[in-house]
Write a protein that holds these residues in place. Structure first.
Motif, PDB file in Angstrom:
ATOM      1  N   LEU A  64      -0.895   3.599   3.659  1.00 31.18           N
ATOM      2  CA  LEU A  64      -0.345   2.404   3.011  1.00 31.18           C
ATOM      3  C   LEU A  64      -1.178   1.958   1.813  1.00 31.18           C
ATOM      4  CD1 LEU A  64       0.851   0.176   5.972  1.00 31.18           C
ATOM      5  CD2 LEU A  64       2.253   1.266   4.216  1.00 31.18           C
ATOM      6  N   ASP A  65      -2.486   2.072   1.891  1.00 33.51           N
ATOM      7  CA  ASP A  65      -3.339   1.618   0.797  1.00 33.51           C
ATOM      8  C   ASP A  65      -3.177   2.460  -0.468  1.00 33.51           C
ATOM      9  OD1 ASP A  65      -4.389  -0.511   2.207  1.00 33.51           O
ATOM     10  OD2 ASP A  65      -6.093   0.642   2.946  1.00 33.51           O
ATOM     11  N   GLU A  66      -2.601   3.630  -0.345  1.00 29.30           N
ATOM     12  CA  GLU A  66      -2.422   4.505  -1.501  1.00 29.30           C
ATOM     13  C   GLU A  66      -1.130   4.239  -2.264  1.00 29.30           C
ATOM     14  OE1 GLU A  66      -3.245   8.607  -0.611  1.00 29.30           O
ATOM     15  OE2 GLU A  66      -4.770   8.031   0.843  1.00 29.30           O
ATOM     16  N   LEU A  67      -0.307   3.309  -1.774  1.00 28.90           N
ATOM     17  CA  LEU A  67       0.947   2.994  -2.442  1.00 28.90           C
ATOM     18  C   LEU A  67       0.699   2.317  -3.789  1.00 28.90           C
ATOM     19  CD1 LEU A  67       3.059   1.450   0.474  1.00 28.90           C
ATOM     20  CD2 LEU A  67       3.305   3.722  -0.532  1.00 28.90           C
ATOM     21  N   GLU A  68       1.628   2.501  -4.706  1.00 23.89           N
ATOM     22  CA  GLU A  68       1.587   1.760  -5.960  1.00 23.89           C
ATOM     23  C   GLU A  68       1.895   0.302  -5.643  1.00 23.89           C
ATOM     24  OE1 GLU A  68       4.147   3.434  -8.917  1.00 23.89           O
ATOM     25  OE2 GLU A  68       3.461   5.466  -8.494  1.00 23.89           O
ATOM     26  N   GLU A  69       1.473  -0.608  -6.522  1.00 25.76           N
ATOM     27  CA  GLU A  69       1.643  -2.044  -6.275  1.00 25.76           C
ATOM     28  C   GLU A  69       3.100  -2.424  -6.026  1.00 25.76           C
ATOM     29  OE1 GLU A  69      -0.521  -4.488  -5.547  1.00 25.76           O
ATOM     30  OE2 GLU A  69      -1.957  -2.846  -5.545  1.00 25.76           O
ATOM     31  N   LYS A  70       4.026  -1.849  -6.788  1.00 30.14           N
ATOM     32  CA  LYS A  70       5.442  -2.188  -6.609  1.00 30.14           C
ATOM     33  C   LYS A  70       5.935  -1.740  -5.232  1.00 30.14           C
ATOM     34  CE  LYS A  70       7.279   1.911  -8.936  1.00 30.14           C
ATOM     35  NZ  LYS A  70       8.141   2.524  -7.960  1.00 30.14           N
ATOM     36  N   ASP A  71       5.415  -0.629  -4.738  1.00 31.03           N
ATOM     37  CA  ASP A  71       5.802  -0.144  -3.414  1.00 31.03           C
ATOM     38  C   ASP A  71       5.162  -0.978  -2.310  1.00 31.03           C
ATOM     39  OD1 ASP A  71       7.395   1.853  -4.521  1.00 31.03           O
ATOM     40  OD2 ASP A  71       5.705   3.249  -4.640  1.00 31.03           O
ATOM     41  N   LYS A  72       3.925  -1.455  -2.554  1.00 31.69           N
ATOM     42  CA  LYS A  72       3.284  -2.352  -1.590  1.00 31.69           C
ATOM     43  C   LYS A  72       4.092  -3.635  -1.463  1.00 31.69           C
ATOM     44  CE  LYS A  72      -1.472  -0.760  -2.180  1.00 31.69           C
ATOM     45  NZ  LYS A  72      -2.814  -1.112  -2.663  1.00 31.69           N
ATOM     46  N   GLN A  73       4.560  -4.166  -2.594  1.00 27.10           N
ATOM     47  CA  GLN A  73       5.367  -5.390  -2.566  1.00 27.10           C
ATOM     48  C   GLN A  73       6.683  -5.149  -1.834  1.00 27.10           C
ATOM     49  OE1 GLN A  73       4.470  -8.455  -3.342  1.00 27.10           O
ATOM     50  NE2 GLN A  73       6.454  -9.164  -2.618  1.00 27.10           N
ATOM     51  N   ALA A  74       7.304  -4.011  -2.074  1.00 21.20           N
ATOM     52  CA  ALA A  74       8.552  -3.679  -1.381  1.00 21.20           C
ATOM     53  C   ALA A  74       8.314  -3.572   0.118  1.00 21.20           C
ATOM     54  CB  ALA A  74       9.130  -2.374  -1.929  1.00 21.20           C
ATOM     55  N   PHE A  75       7.187  -2.989   0.521  1.00 21.32           N
ATOM     56  CA  PHE A  75       6.858  -2.882   1.940  1.00 21.32           C
ATOM     57  C   PHE A  75       6.676  -4.261   2.560  1.00 21.32           C
ATOM     58  CE2 PHE A  75       3.560  -2.959   5.199  1.00 21.32           C
ATOM     59  CZ  PHE A  75       4.214  -2.241   6.190  1.00 21.32           C
ATOM     60  N   VAL A  76       5.929  -5.142   1.870  1.00 19.30           N
ATOM     61  CA  VAL A  76       5.705  -6.496   2.381  1.00 19.30           C
ATOM     62  C   VAL A  76       7.045  -7.222   2.525  1.00 19.30           C
ATOM     63  CG1 VAL A  76       4.719  -8.758   1.816  1.00 19.30           C
ATOM     64  CG2 VAL A  76       3.338  -6.698   1.556  1.00 19.30           C
ATOM     65  N   GLU A  77       7.905  -7.117   1.524  1.00 23.34           N
ATOM     66  CA  GLU A  77       9.211  -7.760   1.604  1.00 23.34           C
ATOM     67  C   GLU A  77      10.036  -7.201   2.763  1.00 23.34           C
ATOM     68  OE1 GLU A  77      10.902  -7.396  -2.293  1.00 23.34           O
ATOM     69  OE2 GLU A  77       9.362  -8.701  -3.167  1.00 23.34           O
TER      70      GLU A  77
END
Length: 60
Positions: free
Chosen positions: A25-38
């Motif tokens: 999970l920490d290797e995701l791009e910021e936009k993908d991290k935000q999508a995951f959180v959402e």
């Protein structure tokens, strides 16, 4: 069943997929991290703005 990464051809067995994904999970791009959180908070969660808002109370 397995998952294969098409550029590196790395294979992850289905029974290891959750742990593999969690560890990366920490290797995701910021936009993908935000999508995951959402996605993660899309169930019984509501989003609030004010820390004092009743909806933001922590349940311990």
């Amino acid at each position: 069943m397995y998952y294969k990464e098409i550029s590196t051809r790395e294979v992850v067995q289905e029974e290891d997929a959750y742990l593999y994904a969690k560890e990366n999970l920490d290797e995701l791009e910021e936009k993908d991290k935000q999508a995951f959180v959402e996605w993660f908070f899309s169930g019984n969660w509501i989003r609030g703005e004010d820390k004092d808002d009743e909806a933001d109370r922590k349940i311990n």
